[in-house]
Design a protein around this motif. Structure first.
Motif, PDB file in Angstrom:
ATOM      1  N   SER A  25       0.844  -1.192   0.000  1.00 15.30           N
ATOM      2  CA  SER A  25       0.000   0.000   0.000  1.00 15.30           C
ATOM      3  C   SER A  25       0.880   1.243   0.000  1.00 15.30           C
ATOM      4  N   GLY A  26       0.320   2.322  -0.469  1.00 16.72           N
ATOM      5  CA  GLY A  26       1.036   3.587  -0.456  1.00 16.72           C
ATOM      6  C   GLY A  26       1.776   3.917  -1.735  1.00 16.72           C
ATOM      7  N   TYR A  27       1.829   2.981  -2.672  1.00 16.85           N
ATOM      8  CA  TYR A  27       2.430   3.268  -3.969  1.00 16.85           C
ATOM      9  C   TYR A  27       1.889   2.288  -4.985  1.00 16.85           C
ATOM     10  N   ASP A  28       2.159   2.568  -6.246  1.00 16.93           N
ATOM     11  CA  ASP A  28       1.685   1.733  -7.336  1.00 16.93           C
ATOM     12  C   ASP A  28       2.628   0.556  -7.529  1.00 16.93           C
ATOM     13  N   LEU A  29       2.121  -0.635  -7.248  1.00 17.37           N
ATOM     14  CA  LEU A  29       2.923  -1.847  -7.352  1.00 17.37           C
ATOM     15  C   LEU A  29       3.548  -1.986  -8.732  1.00 17.37           C
ATOM     16  N   ALA A  30       2.847  -1.539  -9.746  1.00 15.69           N
ATOM     17  CA  ALA A  30       3.318  -1.691 -11.119  1.00 15.69           C
ATOM     18  C   ALA A  30       4.537  -0.820 -11.423  1.00 15.69           C
ATOM     19  N   SER A  31       4.896   0.074 -10.536  1.00 14.05           N
ATOM     20  CA  SER A  31       6.005   1.000 -10.784  1.00 14.05           C
ATOM     21  C   SER A  31       7.339   0.524 -10.241  1.00 14.05           C
ATOM     22  N   TYR A  32       7.344  -0.573  -9.488  1.00 15.88           N
ATOM     23  CA  TYR A  32       8.565  -1.010  -8.821  1.00 15.88           C
ATOM     24  C   TYR A  32       8.880  -2.464  -9.143  1.00 15.88           C
ATOM     25  N   CYS A  33      10.157  -2.774  -9.061  1.00 13.51           N
ATOM     26  CA  CYS A  33      10.568  -4.161  -9.027  1.00 13.51           C
ATOM     27  C   CYS A  33      10.263  -4.677  -7.626  1.00 13.51           C
ATOM     28  N   MET A  34       9.706  -5.868  -7.528  1.00 12.96           N
ATOM     29  CA  MET A  34       9.386  -6.466  -6.237  1.00 12.96           C
ATOM     30  C   MET A  34      10.264  -7.699  -6.020  1.00 12.96           C
ATOM     31  N   GLY A  35      10.625  -7.907  -4.787  1.00 13.00           N
ATOM     32  CA  GLY A  35      11.487  -9.052  -4.510  1.00 13.00           C
ATOM     33  C   GLY A  35      11.164  -9.724  -3.194  1.00 13.00           C
ATOM     34  N   TRP A  36      11.558 -10.970  -3.098  1.00 12.95           N
ATOM     35  CA  TRP A  36      11.536 -11.716  -1.845  1.00 12.95           C
ATOM     36  C   TRP A  36      12.978 -12.025  -1.481  1.00 12.95           C
ATOM     37  N   PHE A  37      13.280 -11.808  -0.228  1.00 13.14           N
ATOM     38  CA  PHE A  37      14.607 -12.064   0.318  1.00 13.14           C
ATOM     39  C   PHE A  37      14.447 -12.890   1.582  1.00 13.14           C
ATOM     40  N   ARG A  38      15.550 -13.484   2.014  1.00  9.95           N
ATOM     41  CA  ARG A  38      15.479 -14.235   3.264  1.00  9.95           C
ATOM     42  C   ARG A  38      16.780 -14.082   4.032  1.00  9.95           C
ATOM     43  N   GLN A  39      16.664 -14.279   5.343  1.00 12.93           N
ATOM     44  CA  GLN A  39      17.851 -14.182   6.193  1.00 12.93           C
ATOM     45  C   GLN A  39      17.709 -15.148   7.348  1.00 12.93           C
ATOM     46  N   SER A  40      18.767 -15.917   7.546  1.00 10.10           N
ATOM     47  CA  SER A  40      18.842 -16.844   8.670  1.00 10.10           C
ATOM     48  C   SER A  40      19.801 -16.273   9.708  1.00 10.10           C
ATOM     49  N   PRO A  41      19.658 -16.667  10.970  1.00 10.78           N
ATOM     50  CA  PRO A  41      20.579 -16.166  12.006  1.00 10.78           C
ATOM     51  C   PRO A  41      22.031 -16.453  11.649  1.00 10.78           C
ATOM     52  N   GLY A  42      22.852 -15.434  11.733  1.00 15.08           N
ATOM     53  CA  GLY A  42      24.269 -15.599  11.453  1.00 15.08           C
ATOM     54  C   GLY A  42      24.632 -15.559   9.984  1.00 15.08           C
ATOM     55  N   LYS A  43      23.645 -15.405   9.124  1.00 14.59           N
ATOM     56  CA  LYS A  43      23.907 -15.359   7.686  1.00 14.59           C
ATOM     57  C   LYS A  43      23.477 -14.019   7.115  1.00 14.59           C
ATOM     58  N   GLU A  44      24.055 -13.686   5.970  1.00 13.16           N
ATOM     59  CA  GLU A  44      23.681 -12.462   5.306  1.00 13.16           C
ATOM     60  C   GLU A  44      22.330 -12.623   4.611  1.00 13.16           C
ATOM     61  N   ARG A  45      21.657 -11.499   4.446  1.00 11.88           N
ATOM     62  CA  ARG A  45      20.406 -11.501   3.713  1.00 11.88           C
ATOM     63  C   ARG A  45      20.688 -11.882   2.259  1.00 11.88           C
ATOM     64  N   GLU A  46      19.845 -12.731   1.693  1.00  8.62           N
ATOM     65  CA  GLU A  46      20.043 -13.159   0.316  1.00  8.62           C
ATOM     66  C   GLU A  46      18.762 -13.010  -0.493  1.00  8.62           C
ATOM     67  N   GLU A  47      18.956 -12.782  -1.761  1.00 14.93           N
ATOM     68  CA  GLU A  47      17.820 -12.667  -2.663  1.00 14.93           C
ATOM     69  C   GLU A  47      17.240 -14.039  -2.930  1.00 14.93           C
ATOM     70  N   VAL A  48      15.917 -14.116  -2.959  1.00 14.50           N
ATOM     71  CA  VAL A  48      15.228 -15.351  -3.302  1.00 14.50           C
ATOM     72  C   VAL A  48      14.719 -15.261  -4.739  1.00 14.50           C
ATOM     73  N   ALA A  49      13.952 -14.212  -5.016  1.00 20.19           N
ATOM     74  CA  ALA A  49      13.374 -14.043  -6.347  1.00 20.19           C
ATOM     75  C   ALA A  49      12.947 -12.593  -6.514  1.00 20.19           C
ATOM     76  N   THR A  50      12.920 -12.141  -7.772  1.00 27.03           N
ATOM     77  CA  THR A  50      12.417 -10.809  -8.080  1.00 27.03           C
ATOM     78  C   THR A  50      11.459 -10.892  -9.263  1.00 27.03           C
ATOM     79  N   ILE A  51      10.584  -9.904  -9.333  1.00 25.45           N
ATOM     80  CA  ILE A  51       9.663  -9.808 -10.465  1.00 25.45           C
ATOM     81  C   ILE A  51       9.598  -8.342 -10.871  1.00 25.45           C
ATOM     82  N   ASP A  52       9.820  -8.083 -12.162  1.00 24.35           N
ATOM     83  CA  ASP A  52       9.896  -6.692 -12.596  1.00 24.35           C
ATOM     84  C   ASP A  52       8.533  -6.160 -13.002  1.00 24.35           C
ATOM     85  N   THR A  53       8.509  -4.923 -13.443  1.00 22.47           N
ATOM     86  CA  THR A  53       7.242  -4.264 -13.745  1.00 22.47           C
ATOM     87  C   THR A  53       6.491  -4.941 -14.899  1.00 22.47           C
TER      88      THR A  53
END
Length: 122
Positions: A25-53
């Motif tokens: 909410s608060g912006y037009d979803l169609a205007s941004y790349c959206m992504g899912w990321f994940r992070q486990s304790p002691g590990k760096e955040r990593e990209e899972v998947a992205t979907i573009d406009t």
């Protein structure tokens, strides 16, 4: 006010499936790349998947074939279907929005919009 809210996390046995959703909410979803990321304790955040406009998708190689990202612009939601889950998939999963799908994770972290995360335990 931009807001991303994840849902759908939980505990599942190895081999099972979960579907995460991100309500935007608060912006037009169609205007941004959206992504899912994940992070486990002691590990760096990593990209899972992205979907573009335009709906084009990109997956981390290790997850390709098991995870599917999708979005519904009209509903302002981004989903992540996770299949054949493994113990190593245990992490906090985050939904995020940024202007550049190809940007490295640290750029998303510093300049993107993020949800609060949802825990997935396998």
């Amino acid at each position: 006010h931009v807001q991303l809210v994840e849902s759908g996390g939980g505990s599942v046995q190895a081999g099972g499936s979960l579907r995460l959703s991100c309500s935007v909410s608060g912006y037009d979803l169609a205007s941004y790349c959206m992504g899912w990321f994940r992070q486990s304790p002691g590990k760096e955040r990593e990209e899972v998947a992205t979907i573009d406009t335009d709906g084009g998708t990109h997956y981390t190689d290790l997850l390709k074939g098991r995870f599917i990202i999708s979005k519904t612009d009209a509903m302002s939601t981004v989903n992540l279907e996770m299949n054949n889950l493994r113990p190593e998939d245990t992490a906090t999963y985050y939904c995020a929005a940024f202007s550049d799908c190809a940007a490295p994770v640290h750029m998303w972290t510093e300049f993107g919009y993020w949800g609060q995360g949802t825990q997935v335990t396998v």
